[in-house]
Design a protein around this motif. Structure first.
Motif, PDB file in Angstrom:
ATOM      1  N   CYS A  96      -2.580  -5.645  -3.501  1.00  0.00           N
ATOM      2  CA  CYS A  96      -2.905  -5.110  -1.896  1.00  0.00           C
ATOM      3  C   CYS A  96      -4.012  -5.809  -1.377  1.00  0.00           C
ATOM      4  CB  CYS A  96      -3.264  -3.501  -1.889  1.00  0.00           C
ATOM      5  SG  CYS A  96      -1.958  -2.477  -2.581  1.00  0.00           S
ATOM      6  N   PRO A  97      -3.846  -6.199  -0.018  1.00  0.00           N
ATOM      7  CA  PRO A  97      -4.860  -7.051   0.439  1.00  0.00           C
ATOM      8  C   PRO A  97      -6.492  -6.478   0.665  1.00  0.00           C
ATOM      9  CG  PRO A  97      -3.448  -6.249   2.234  1.00  0.00           C
ATOM     10  CD  PRO A  97      -2.858  -5.912   1.023  1.00  0.00           C
ATOM     11  N   TYR A  98      -6.232  -5.171   0.654  1.00  0.00           N
ATOM     12  CA  TYR A  98      -7.544  -4.465   0.801  1.00  0.00           C
ATOM     13  C   TYR A  98      -7.623  -3.518  -0.073  1.00  0.00           C
ATOM     14  CZ  TYR A  98      -6.619  -6.113   5.620  1.00  0.00           C
ATOM     15  OH  TYR A  98      -6.375  -6.857   6.831  1.00  0.00           O
ATOM     16  N   SER A  99      -8.980  -2.807  -0.344  1.00  0.00           N
ATOM     17  CA  SER A  99      -9.174  -1.872  -1.575  1.00  0.00           C
ATOM     18  C   SER A  99     -10.339  -0.714  -0.909  1.00  0.00           C
ATOM     19  CB  SER A  99      -9.419  -2.417  -2.724  1.00  0.00           C
ATOM     20  OG  SER A  99     -10.799  -3.257  -2.521  1.00  0.00           O
ATOM     21  N   ILE A 100     -10.431   0.507  -1.736  1.00  0.00           N
ATOM     22  CA  ILE A 100     -11.212   1.265  -1.410  1.00  0.00           C
ATOM     23  C   ILE A 100     -11.957   1.570  -2.975  1.00  0.00           C
ATOM     24  CG2 ILE A 100     -10.796   2.161   0.724  1.00  0.00           C
ATOM     25  CD1 ILE A 100      -9.120   4.432  -0.967  1.00  0.00           C
ATOM     26  N   THR A 101     -13.089   2.280  -3.069  1.00  0.00           N
ATOM     27  CA  THR A 101     -13.487   2.633  -4.197  1.00  0.00           C
ATOM     28  C   THR A 101     -13.647   4.284  -4.289  1.00  0.00           C
ATOM     29  OG1 THR A 101     -15.281   0.725  -4.247  1.00  0.00           O
ATOM     30  CG2 THR A 101     -15.563   2.707  -5.645  1.00  0.00           C
ATOM     31  N   VAL A 102     -12.987   4.691  -5.361  1.00  0.00           N
ATOM     32  CA  VAL A 102     -12.617   6.186  -5.306  1.00  0.00           C
ATOM     33  C   VAL A 102     -12.924   6.841  -6.511  1.00  0.00           C
ATOM     34  CG1 VAL A 102     -10.256   5.769  -5.800  1.00  0.00           C
ATOM     35  CG2 VAL A 102     -10.858   7.877  -4.649  1.00  0.00           C
ATOM     36  N   THR A 103     -13.227   8.018  -6.365  1.00  0.00           N
ATOM     37  CA  THR A 103     -13.464   8.888  -7.743  1.00  0.00           C
ATOM     38  C   THR A 103     -12.257   9.761  -7.950  1.00  0.00           C
ATOM     39  OG1 THR A 103     -15.828   9.044  -7.236  1.00  0.00           O
ATOM     40  CG2 THR A 103     -14.858  10.721  -8.750  1.00  0.00           C
ATOM     41  N   ILE A 104     -11.573   9.511  -9.093  1.00  0.00           N
ATOM     42  CA  ILE A 104     -10.426  10.111  -9.424  1.00  0.00           C
ATOM     43  C   ILE A 104     -10.672  11.238 -10.584  1.00  0.00           C
ATOM     44  CG2 ILE A 104      -7.959   9.830 -10.428  1.00  0.00           C
ATOM     45  CD1 ILE A 104      -8.625   6.927 -10.048  1.00  0.00           C
ATOM     46  N   PRO A 105     -10.481  12.470 -10.201  1.00  0.00           N
ATOM     47  CA  PRO A 105     -10.811  13.758 -11.227  1.00  0.00           C
ATOM     48  C   PRO A 105      -9.691  13.669 -12.355  1.00  0.00           C
ATOM     49  CG  PRO A 105      -9.589  14.349  -9.087  1.00  0.00           C
ATOM     50  CD  PRO A 105      -9.860  12.986  -8.992  1.00  0.00           C
ATOM     51  N   PRO A 106     -10.238  14.362 -13.383  1.00  0.00           N
ATOM     52  CA  PRO A 106      -9.268  14.458 -14.685  1.00  0.00           C
ATOM     53  C   PRO A 106      -8.052  15.356 -14.380  1.00  0.00           C
ATOM     54  CG  PRO A 106     -11.268  15.909 -14.796  1.00  0.00           C
ATOM     55  CD  PRO A 106     -11.471  15.121 -13.516  1.00  0.00           C
ATOM     56  N   LEU A 107      -6.763  14.855 -14.815  1.00  0.00           N
ATOM     57  CA  LEU A 107      -5.495  15.593 -14.965  1.00  0.00           C
ATOM     58  C   LEU A 107      -5.351  16.128 -13.395  1.00  0.00           C
ATOM     59  CD1 LEU A 107      -5.646  17.762 -18.235  1.00  0.00           C
ATOM     60  CD2 LEU A 107      -4.018  15.742 -17.390  1.00  0.00           C
ATOM     61  N   ALA A 108      -5.402  15.229 -12.466  1.00  0.00           N
ATOM     62  CA  ALA A 108      -5.391  15.664 -11.184  1.00  0.00           C
ATOM     63  C   ALA A 108      -4.794  14.772 -10.327  1.00  0.00           C
ATOM     64  CB  ALA A 108      -6.759  16.012 -10.704  1.00  0.00           C
ATOM     65  N   ALA A 109      -4.382  15.169  -8.958  1.00  0.00           N
ATOM     66  CA  ALA A 109      -3.930  14.193  -7.870  1.00  0.00           C
ATOM     67  C   ALA A 109      -4.721  14.501  -6.882  1.00  0.00           C
ATOM     68  CB  ALA A 109      -2.408  14.614  -7.692  1.00  0.00           C
ATOM     69  N   ILE A 110      -5.116  13.285  -6.079  1.00  0.00           N
ATOM     70  CA  ILE A 110      -5.762  13.190  -4.865  1.00  0.00           C
ATOM     71  C   ILE A 110      -4.846  12.603  -3.697  1.00  0.00           C
ATOM     72  CG2 ILE A 110      -8.076  13.244  -5.631  1.00  0.00           C
ATOM     73  CD1 ILE A 110      -8.208  10.380  -5.245  1.00  0.00           C
ATOM     74  N   VAL A 111      -4.883  13.087  -2.463  1.00  0.00           N
ATOM     75  CA  VAL A 111      -4.138  12.631  -1.417  1.00  0.00           C
ATOM     76  C   VAL A 111      -5.235  12.036  -0.371  1.00  0.00           C
ATOM     77  CG1 VAL A 111      -2.453  12.934   0.203  1.00  0.00           C
ATOM     78  CG2 VAL A 111      -2.275  14.153  -1.740  1.00  0.00           C
ATOM     79  N   LEU A 112      -5.085  10.904  -0.097  1.00  0.00           N
ATOM     80  CA  LEU A 112      -6.193  10.281   0.890  1.00  0.00           C
ATOM     81  C   LEU A 112      -5.304  10.157   2.405  1.00  0.00           C
ATOM     82  CD1 LEU A 112      -7.676   7.801  -1.369  1.00  0.00           C
ATOM     83  CD2 LEU A 112      -8.428   9.975  -0.945  1.00  0.00           C
ATOM     84  N   LYS A 113      -5.713  10.481   3.416  1.00  0.00           N
ATOM     85  CA  LYS A 113      -5.210  10.016   4.647  1.00  0.00           C
ATOM     86  C   LYS A 113      -5.556   8.931   5.566  1.00  0.00           C
ATOM     87  CE  LYS A 113      -3.041  12.580   8.735  1.00  0.00           C
ATOM     88  NZ  LYS A 113      -2.730  13.859   9.190  1.00  0.00           N
ATOM     89  N   TYR A 114      -5.118   8.145   5.826  1.00  0.00           N
ATOM     90  CA  TYR A 114      -5.363   6.863   6.479  1.00  0.00           C
ATOM     91  C   TYR A 114      -5.789   7.203   8.056  1.00  0.00           C
ATOM     92  CZ  TYR A 114      -4.848   2.322   8.949  1.00  0.00           C
ATOM     93  OH  TYR A 114      -5.244   1.161   9.599  1.00  0.00           O
ATOM     94  N   ILE A 115      -6.855   6.706   8.219  1.00  0.00           N
ATOM     95  CA  ILE A 115      -7.625   6.851   9.514  1.00  0.00           C
ATOM     96  C   ILE A 115      -7.736   5.313  10.117  1.00  0.00           C
ATOM     97  CG2 ILE A 115      -9.418   7.343  10.934  1.00  0.00           C
ATOM     98  CD1 ILE A 115     -10.295   9.316   8.792  1.00  0.00           C
ATOM     99  N   PRO A 116      -6.945   4.984  11.130  1.00  0.00           N
ATOM    100  CA  PRO A 116      -6.781   3.790  11.568  1.00  0.00           C
ATOM    101  C   PRO A 116      -8.095   2.985  11.996  1.00  0.00           C
ATOM    102  CG  PRO A 116      -4.808   4.660  12.407  1.00  0.00           C
ATOM    103  CD  PRO A 116      -5.926   5.925  11.961  1.00  0.00           C
ATOM    104  N   ALA A 117      -8.310   1.693  11.849  1.00  0.00           N
ATOM    105  CA  ALA A 117      -9.555   1.057  12.088  1.00  0.00           C
ATOM    106  C   ALA A 117      -9.567   0.962  13.708  1.00  0.00           C
ATOM    107  CB  ALA A 117      -9.649  -0.529  11.638  1.00  0.00           C
ATOM    108  N   LYS A 118     -10.598   1.264  14.347  1.00  0.00           N
ATOM    109  CA  LYS A 118     -10.703   1.167  16.154  1.00  0.00           C
ATOM    110  C   LYS A 118     -10.824  -0.129  16.384  1.00  0.00           C
ATOM    111  CE  LYS A 118     -13.190   5.659  16.154  1.00  0.00           C
ATOM    112  NZ  LYS A 118     -14.560   6.235  16.600  1.00  0.00           N
ATOM    113  N   GLY A 119     -10.411  -0.455  17.643  1.00  0.00           N
ATOM    114  CA  GLY A 119     -10.350  -1.804  18.378  1.00  0.00           C
ATOM    115  C   GLY A 119      -9.252  -2.756  17.760  1.00  0.00           C
TER     116      GLY A 119
END
Length: 634
Positions: free
Chosen positions: A611-634
């Motif tokens: 992927c051309p970009y990346s984020i740093t995230v905390t991943i919990p044990p035995l779990a799923a997370i869902v991240l919603k994209y917020i477009p960059a302004k401008g």
């Protein structure tokens, strides 16, 4: 309803024998009507090989000798004055061998509660429907791009009364419908409700295809149930069983003394393992019977769709057959060409009359084109159950942590063919019966915490996976034991905090699914899904993106199937901008450990995981997370 004695009766019979009479229930069976100024009941039954057929019932001491029917073009008829609704009856069949036996009416609208087997004269007219708004909004073939979240129910065991008795259709119309509505489901799928003699068959071995089972009330009571569903914005799907029927003597088997509804060749006409008989799909009158029956539930009861059971057994001549008993068709293959033609005709006719119907195939085969249009050579269903997903994911979830490291393909293989058909992802009743354990019971783990956590992450993976969704009753609150069709679900479990928390999780997950277009709008378009390709295939992490039609509306989903948390994990993303955690199965309110991403995550121009970009995230044990994209302004 039309009567057989009308001017058009010869045309109706012609279509019946041609296999194109799709409202045969209008004139076959028993109908209250007026003849020459006198009210009575007209009886009509197809039994072309019988020597004589009489009407026997409660009105003549079950002696039909004084009520002999007349034969015309394979159909026996008799009008009996002064009879009305509530009359119990059967057909007294005299065979060519002078044997005599009683048969229930194949077209009866109501039948006695088991162990009784008589048909009951019943009018289906007069119910005042209140679902105009539902029908008005249900006019275009839109379901492929809509959320479809199905709650599968066995009405006899969802909830029982203190004395063990059944709740009625009317009672369920209040309690069950409100329960389903509150939890965000879009549809209820009802296990078969055609009349059947044995509770333990769950309705899959039918004797009276046009009779809604009397276990829970009358036909108009069932109309009220469906009506209430529609008023609450809930669709109704019913399991339908055109693959086979039971051998009970009062049913369809050797109806007129000959194999009438079933194949005459016993090799084709029986399912030995199930102890049932197979419809003769080459016989025009059987096609008229079956397709009329499919339409009947939509015409009369406003059913929104059918889940067609055991499709594989219709497609092949050698279903569950030993090699030495193998049979072939005229082309040398084992396809049941007549069965395939029946399914294509069924779907073509249904969609010509109900373009927005839901026609779902429960098919365990690899037959291609199940959901392809008939005109393109497909079977014409609009959905197929993805049982490969079901079996593989559950097999993975049963494994302990050491075993999982080399088995992640069981989770992700379904993504290789996710768009071969229009799939429904089901965790259905067959997965939780016969000592196979409940879904919670299938989860590996050292304790209850891990088992619940495993099930939560599995559910998020299911919700994120392309395809519509189905969950069997009880799995929404963590049923512990196998499903028992003869008792209530384990509602007492909701006294315990961990089950309360799990129910809260599922309810919130359902509503989240409905609210997020990215989870369903492009289910059947490859553009609706983007994998995030992590190099390590043994770390238990599965990540992907779901997209909506709006290019800026998408979700990043990360599932961790191992009990180790990951802090500072660099996750590849496809778009620059901010990402906000909007769902996390590890929240404490769900029974999790409370590892969350509370701050907005900002992408960096740092290539990662293809992927051309990346984020740093905390991943919990035995779990799923869902991240919603917020477009960059401008």
């Amino acid at each position: 309803m039309a009567t057989l004695a009308s001017e058009a009766s010869s045309d109706a019979l012609y279509l019946l024998h041609e296999g194109t009479q799709y409202q045969s229930y209008h004139f076959l069976g028993s109908h209250v009507e007026e003849r020459s100024g006198q009210m009575g009941v007209n009886f009509a039954v197809w039994a072309p090989n019988a020597k004589q057929v009489n009407v026997s019932g409660s009105f003549n001491g079950w002696d039909g000798s004084n009520h002999q029917m007349s034969l015309a073009d394979g159909v026996w008829t008799l009008f009996i004055p002064e009879l009305g609704e509530g009359t119990l009856y059967k057909y007294e069949i005299v065979t060519l061998d002078d044997e005599c036996y009683l048969k229930s009416d194949p077209y009866a609208f109501h039948s006695e509660l088991r162990p009784g087997t008589a048909s009951i004269v019943t009018s289906l007219e007069g119910y005042e429907w209140q679902d105009e708004e539902w029908l008005a909004n249900n006019t275009s073939n839109q379901f492929l791009q809509q959320p479809l979240l199905i709650y599968e129910v066995h009405l006899g065991s969802w909830k029982r009364k203190e004395d063990g008795g059944f709740y009625s259709y009317v009672e369920l119309a209040d309690e069950l419908v409100e329960y389903v509505h509150e939890r965000g489901y879009t549809h209820i799928e009802l296990m078969p409700l055609e009349e059947h003699p044995l509770d333990a068959s769950w309705g899959y071995q039918v004797t009276s295809y046009f009779s809604v089972t009397s276990r829970f009330g009358s036909p108009k009571d069932f109309m009220y149930f469906v009506d209430r569903c529609h008023q609450k914005g809930i669709g109704v799907i019913m399991d339908w069983v055109p693959a086979h029927f039971c051998k009970d003597a009062h049913g369809l088997t050797r109806f007129d003394g000959t194999p009438l509804y079933e194949y005459a060749d016993s090799r084709k006409g029986e399912h030995p393992t199930w102890g049932t008989q197979v419809f003769d799909y080459a016989k025009p009158e059987v096609l008229s019977f079956l397709i009329s029956n499919a339409l009947f539930w939509m015409d009369v009861y406003h059913i929104d769709g059918l889940r067609v059971d055991a499709v594989y057994s219709i497609l092949t001549l050698n279903f569950d057959r030993e090699d030495e008993d193998r049979i072939v068709n005229e082309q040398g293959g084992d396809e049941n060409l007549e069965g395939i033609a029946f399914l294509q005709k069924l779907n073509a006719v249904v969609f010509s009359r109900y373009p927005n119907a839901l026609m779902m195939a429960e098919d365990t085969s690899s037959y291609p084109g199940v959901t392809a249009p008939v005109e393109n050579g497909g079977l014409g269903f609009n959905y197929k159950w993805n049982l490969g997903f079901t079996w593989n994911t559950l097999a993975y979830m049963k494994k302990n942590q050491e075993e999982r490291s080399s088995q992640e393909d069981q989770l992700t293989n379904s993504l290789l063919n996710a768009w071969d058909e229009n799939y429904i992802i089901p965790y259905a009743h067959d997965e939780v019966v016969h000592s196979s354990k409940s879904l919670l019971g299938k989860m590996s783990g050292d304790d209850n915490w891990q088992r619940f956590a495993n099930l939560r992450v599995l559910y998020i993976y299911m919700m994120g996976h392309p395809g519509k969704k189905l969950l069997f009753m009880g799995n929404e609150f963590g049923q512990i034991d196998d499903w028992n069709s003869e008792a209530s679900l384990e509602w007492d479990l909701l006294k315990f905090e961990e089950h309360q928390q799990f129910e809260h999780f599922v309810k919130n997950m359902n509503h989240f699914y409905i609210a997020e277009r990215a989870l369903w709008e492009l289910d059947y378009e490859p553009s609706g899904f983007e994998p995030i390709n992590a190099e390590d295939k043994s770390d238990g992490l599965v990540s992907f993106i779901r997209n909506a039609e709006n290019d800026d509306e998408h979700l990043v989903i990360m599932c961790n199937f191992k009990p180790e948390a990951h802090e500072g994990y660099r996750l590849g993303v496809m778009r620059p901008g901010r990402y906000q955690e909007v769902f996390n199965s590890d929240k404490q309110e769900y029974g999790g450990s409370g590892v969350t991403n509370d701050s907005t995550l900002v992408s960096e121009e740092w290539t990662c995981q293809d992927c051309p970009y990346s984020i740093t995230v905390t991943i919990p044990p035995l779990a799923a997370i869902v991240l919603k994209y917020i477009p960059a302004k401008g």
